[in-house]
Design an enzyme around this catalytic site. Structure first.
Site, PDB file in Angstrom:
ATOM      1  NE  ARG A 228      -4.333  -1.496   0.206  1.00  0.00           N
ATOM      2  CZ  ARG A 228      -4.623  -2.567  -0.727  1.00  0.00           C
ATOM      3  NH1 ARG A 228      -3.331  -3.024  -1.550  1.00  0.00           N
ATOM      4  NH2 ARG A 228      -5.428  -3.289  -0.675  1.00  0.00           N
ATOM      5  CG  HIS A 276      -3.092   0.021  -7.116  1.00  0.00           C
ATOM      6  ND1 HIS A 276      -3.400   0.548  -6.041  1.00  0.00           N
ATOM      7  CD2 HIS A 276      -3.214  -1.364  -6.837  1.00  0.00           C
ATOM      8  CE1 HIS A 276      -3.813  -0.387  -4.998  1.00  0.00           C
ATOM      9  NE2 HIS A 276      -3.472  -1.518  -5.539  1.00  0.00           N
TER      10      HIS A 276
END
Length: 313
Positions: A228, A276
């Site tokens: 993350r 991502h």
């Protein structure tokens, strides 16, 4: 009068509800599939969600379980009104092999110095690099040994790299060489040329990669972040790159997404950015897991992938 069928509610801004509706209605004909809106307040037995707005789930009457359409639950757990029902996350759903391939690309690109060849090509420079560091001494350290982290360590080991994993919880993942605790982390940092972040995001791992962390690594280490964005203090990462503590970084996640156009990371010569995409959920495999777990719950059994709220994963 016919009894009303229980509802499976679906909310995601990224997943196609049409394919989910067809599969769920085919395999679970006793349920009704409904797409949830941000202001819905209705009877729903099970919610299938990805990043729902805060407060949505608290409006669902009769909710018995929440299924997350991904492996991470950190965003969901920040909802202060989150109902006190079981949360079930995906354990892999095709993401593991994709992320292992992503790491393999990053490690090989770094170890074989392909970035140098890219620059040489731009200047039409024919200059073979003859002192490539052998893979036998090119350690890969993976922080986080869940299903995906374990898959990454195994894959890098199969490619011939000395690959080790570190687990904050002390979890062992045989036959992987597993380290834990502060002493284990120090060992990992001293024997790794590449560090891969696959930690879950919890209060203990937020801002884990800061100046103090980068001060402990071997100069010239390469960093790959698939966890993350909030694991990393981005300013400290940039300072480590500028000081040659880090020789490069492959980054798939960021503090803010999409990455702001003003971020210095966009133009940093040692940084490679992807939006991502290191592990995209395979819809078929995700549906297999979720449908299997729904049937387990309906039969009175425990599902797999149950989240421990105190641990955060």
């Amino acid at each position: 009068m016919t009894a009303t069928r229980p509802v499976i509610g679906f909310y995601s801004e990224f997943d196609d509800p049409i394919i989910w509706r067809a599969r769920l209605e085919d395999e679970l004909p006793d349920f009704t599939f409904e797409i949830l809106r941000s202001d819905d307040a209705k009877e729903v037995r099970y919610a299938l969600v990805w990043n729902p707005p805060h407060g949505l789930l608290s409006k669902l009457k009769g909710l018995e379980a929440i299924f997350v359409l991904g492996a991470g639950v950190d965003a969901l757990l920040t909802d202060p009104s989150l109902p006190n029902v079981p949360i079930i996350r995906l354990q892999d759903a095709g993401m593991g092999i994709q992320m292992a391939h992503y790491v393999a690309y990053g490690v090989l690109r770094f170890q074989r110095e392909f970035a140098v060849y890219e620059r040489q090509q731009a200047s039409r420079d024919w200059n073979p690099l003859l002192n490539i560091e052998p893979i036998e001494s090119f350690g890969v350290g993976v922080l986080g040994l869940g299903a995906i982290g374990s898959r990454v360590v195994e894959t890098m080991g199969h490619l011939g790299f000395p690959a080790r994993g570190w687990s904050a919880s002390g979890r062992s993942a045989r036959p992987i060489e597993t380290l834990s605790g502060d002493s284990g982390l120090k060992t990992l940092l001293t024997c790794s040329r590449v560090l891969v972040n696959l930690l879950p995001l919890t209060p203990n791992t937020e801002r884990f990669y800061d100046k103090n962390f980068f001060d402990q690594i071997k100069p010239g280490t390469f960093f790959i972040n698939l966890g993350r964005g909030n694991h990393v203090v981005e300013d400290d990462l940039i300072q480590a790159l500028d000081a040659n503590v880090l020789s490069g970084a492959l980054l798939d996640v960021f503090n803010q997404e999409p990455l702001q156009s003003t971020s210095a990371l966009w133009h940093h010569p040692k940084v490679l950015i992807t939006p991502h995409v290191s592990g995209l959920t395979n819809a078929t495999m995700a549906m297999d897991q979720i449908i299997s777990n729904l049937k387990l719950i309906e039969a009175g059994s425990n599902p797999t992938g149950l989240v421990n709220r105190q641990q955060g994963y």
